[in-house]
Enzyme design. Sequence first.
Site, PDB file in Angstrom:
ATOM      1  N   GLY A   1       0.821  -1.213   0.000  1.00 31.55           N
ATOM      2  CA  GLY A   1       0.000   0.000   0.000  1.00 31.55           C
ATOM      3  C   GLY A   1       0.850   1.255   0.000  1.00 31.55           C
ATOM      4  N   SER A   2       2.005   1.210   0.633  1.00 34.50           N
ATOM      5  CA  SER A   2       2.901   2.375   0.646  1.00 34.50           C
ATOM      6  C   SER A   2       3.621   2.508  -0.699  1.00 34.50           C
ATOM      7  CB  SER A   2       3.930   2.233   1.772  1.00 34.50           C
ATOM      8  OG  SER A   2       3.267   2.172   3.010  1.00 34.50           O
TER       9      SER A   2
ATOM     10  N   SER B   1       6.578   4.318   4.304  1.00 28.70           N
ATOM     11  CA  SER B   1       6.087   3.090   4.930  1.00 28.70           C
ATOM     12  C   SER B   1       5.028   3.476   5.947  1.00 28.70           C
ATOM     13  CB  SER B   1       7.217   2.334   5.644  1.00 28.70           C
ATOM     14  OG  SER B   1       6.669   1.321   6.457  1.00 28.70           O
TER      15      SER B   1
ATOM     16  N   SER C   1       3.453   1.814   8.299  1.00 31.29           N
ATOM     17  CA  SER C   1       3.784   1.385   9.666  1.00 31.29           C
ATOM     18  C   SER C   1       5.118   1.977  10.118  1.00 31.29           C
ATOM     19  CB  SER C   1       3.879  -0.144   9.726  1.00 31.29           C
ATOM     20  OG  SER C   1       4.930  -0.584   8.868  1.00 31.29           O
TER      21      SER C   1
ATOM     22  N   THR D   1       8.567  -1.535   7.821  1.00 28.21           N
ATOM     23  CA  THR D   1       8.711  -2.520   6.751  1.00 28.21           C
ATOM     24  C   THR D   1      10.177  -2.684   6.364  1.00 28.21           C
ATOM     25  OG1 THR D   1       6.489  -2.110   6.004  1.00 28.21           O
ATOM     26  CG2 THR D   1       7.965  -3.063   4.381  1.00 28.21           C
TER      27      THR D   1
ATOM     28  N   ARG E   1      -3.182   0.123   3.358  1.00 28.01           N
ATOM     29  CA  ARG E   1      -3.792   0.363   2.035  1.00 28.01           C
ATOM     30  C   ARG E   1      -4.900   1.404   2.077  1.00 28.01           C
ATOM     31  NH1 ARG E   1      -4.377  -4.262   4.322  1.00 28.01           N
ATOM     32  NH2 ARG E   1      -6.382  -5.239   4.773  1.00 28.01           N
TER      33      ARG E   1
ATOM     34  N   GLU F   1      -5.941  -8.208  -0.957  1.00 27.49           N
ATOM     35  CA  GLU F   1      -5.828  -7.987   0.489  1.00 27.49           C
ATOM     36  C   GLU F   1      -7.180  -7.886   1.197  1.00 27.49           C
ATOM     37  OE1 GLU F   1      -2.604  -5.240   1.754  1.00 27.49           O
ATOM     38  OE2 GLU F   1      -2.101  -5.138  -0.356  1.00 27.49           O
TER      39      GLU F   1
ATOM     40  N   HIS G   1       1.256  -8.291 -27.073  1.00 27.13           N
ATOM     41  CA  HIS G   1       2.494  -8.954 -27.499  1.00 27.13           C
ATOM     42  C   HIS G   1       2.779 -10.209 -26.699  1.00 27.13           C
ATOM     43  CE1 HIS G   1       3.438  -5.503 -30.074  1.00 27.13           C
ATOM     44  NE2 HIS G   1       2.803  -4.838 -29.128  1.00 27.13           N
TER      45      HIS G   1
HETATM   46  O1  PA5 Z   1      -1.765  -2.705   2.523  1.00 29.61           O
HETATM   47  C1  PA5 Z   1      -1.095  -3.367   3.288  1.00 29.61           C
HETATM   48  O2  PA5 Z   1      -1.469  -3.667   4.432  1.00 29.61           O
HETATM   49  C2  PA5 Z   1       0.276  -3.865   2.858  1.00 29.61           C
HETATM   50  O3  PA5 Z   1       0.344  -3.951   1.465  1.00 29.61           O
HETATM   51  C3  PA5 Z   1       1.356  -2.925   3.397  1.00 29.61           C
HETATM   52  O4  PA5 Z   1       1.248  -1.652   2.818  1.00 29.61           O
HETATM   53  C4  PA5 Z   1       2.747  -3.532   3.146  1.00 29.61           C
HETATM   54  O5  PA5 Z   1       2.879  -4.740   3.833  1.00 29.61           O
HETATM   55  C5  PA5 Z   1       3.879  -2.590   3.592  1.00 29.61           C
HETATM   56  O6  PA5 Z   1       3.682  -2.134   4.895  1.00 29.61           O
HETATM   57  P1  PA5 Z   1       3.813  -0.582   5.196  1.00 29.61           P
HETATM   58  O7  PA5 Z   1       2.804   0.088   4.306  1.00 29.61           O
HETATM   59  O8  PA5 Z   1       3.473  -0.426   6.637  1.00 29.61           O
HETATM   60  O9  PA5 Z   1       5.209  -0.196   4.878  1.00 29.61           O
END
Ligand code: PA5
Length: 335
Positions: free
Chosen positions: A39-40, A82, A84, A87, A134, A212, A228
Amino acid sequence: MREVYLGWHELAMEALRQEVANPREYKDVDRIVVLGMGGSGIAGDLVALTGLETGSAFVTVVKDFYVPKPVVNDRTLVLAISYSGNTRETLLSLELCSKRTSKIVAVSSGGLLEEYAMKRGIPFVKVRRGLAPRTALPALYAAAMKGLLTVGVSMCESSTLERWFDVLKEVRKAEFDAASLASFLRRARMPLIVASARYAVLATRIKNELNENAKMPAKVEIAPELFHNDIVGWERKLYSDRAIVVESDIPYEVEYLKLYTEILTDVGFEVEMLRLIGDGVVPRVLYGSLVAGLASVKVAEIAGIDPLATKSIAAYKSFINNMEGEIRRTLGLSD
Ligand code: PA5
């Protein structure tokens, strides 16, 4: 989760208004590299899309533990995102980059990334805590853009971002579109997400949200590259399911997406077009992401599963944490 998606406009504006800690200006920046996963990482893809759309920067997004040497030099601005702040891939690649450049910006809701930024005096933008990463997409993107503006890298004005974020106020329409998408996808096994290259970020975002939130596998195909390779994979008609085609706003793309829709229909796919609103690619991708988020939560609800829990990601993170050894020491942070 639904409420968080419905509050995306406020979330984005809140991040845009956020004070940047350790502000400073970076001169002689000749390229931008974004570090981020999941998500980040998608927030990084949106930054890259912004650079392309405004014609202001070519941004490379790295989603790995390692950043190859030629990617970063002392004129590179590295933006670490990130949610959190913990990561491993992002933290380890940042530590590596910090040996090659001092031009760094960081975005997180806390965690080790915040500690690292505060200890080293790195410009840092903090986003609202307590969300699933996300669902924080517009906050991470807005915070990243705010961080870049603060250090003197302007891809667009703050007022342009505010105008783009207006599309996130269209929650009633987004809920309506999401309900229709969810009812289309509810019986899919592994839906196909098709988009033109300019909308590749959105196709990946839709896939990730289905993975997710709805715990559903999905496949992404990007045109014109798909003509292609992927296209040949359907010749034997061994698999068909449901396909979402992301609408384009460019006439020749509309034409080749129409051609592919016909081909997929002939293979046995049911195809639905995801229609977008917004004045420009970035707001259209934001709107499509909102619809995808709401739809994936709805699919989870229909299937009776928790959209929030991502136990496989947690299991991977604990595996990698055991494998990699103590990260605090690697980052030079005290225990
Ligand atoms: O959406 C999610 O929960 C994950 O895809 C996280 O984004 C991913 O694990 C990375 O963690 P973070 O966004 O805390 O760096």
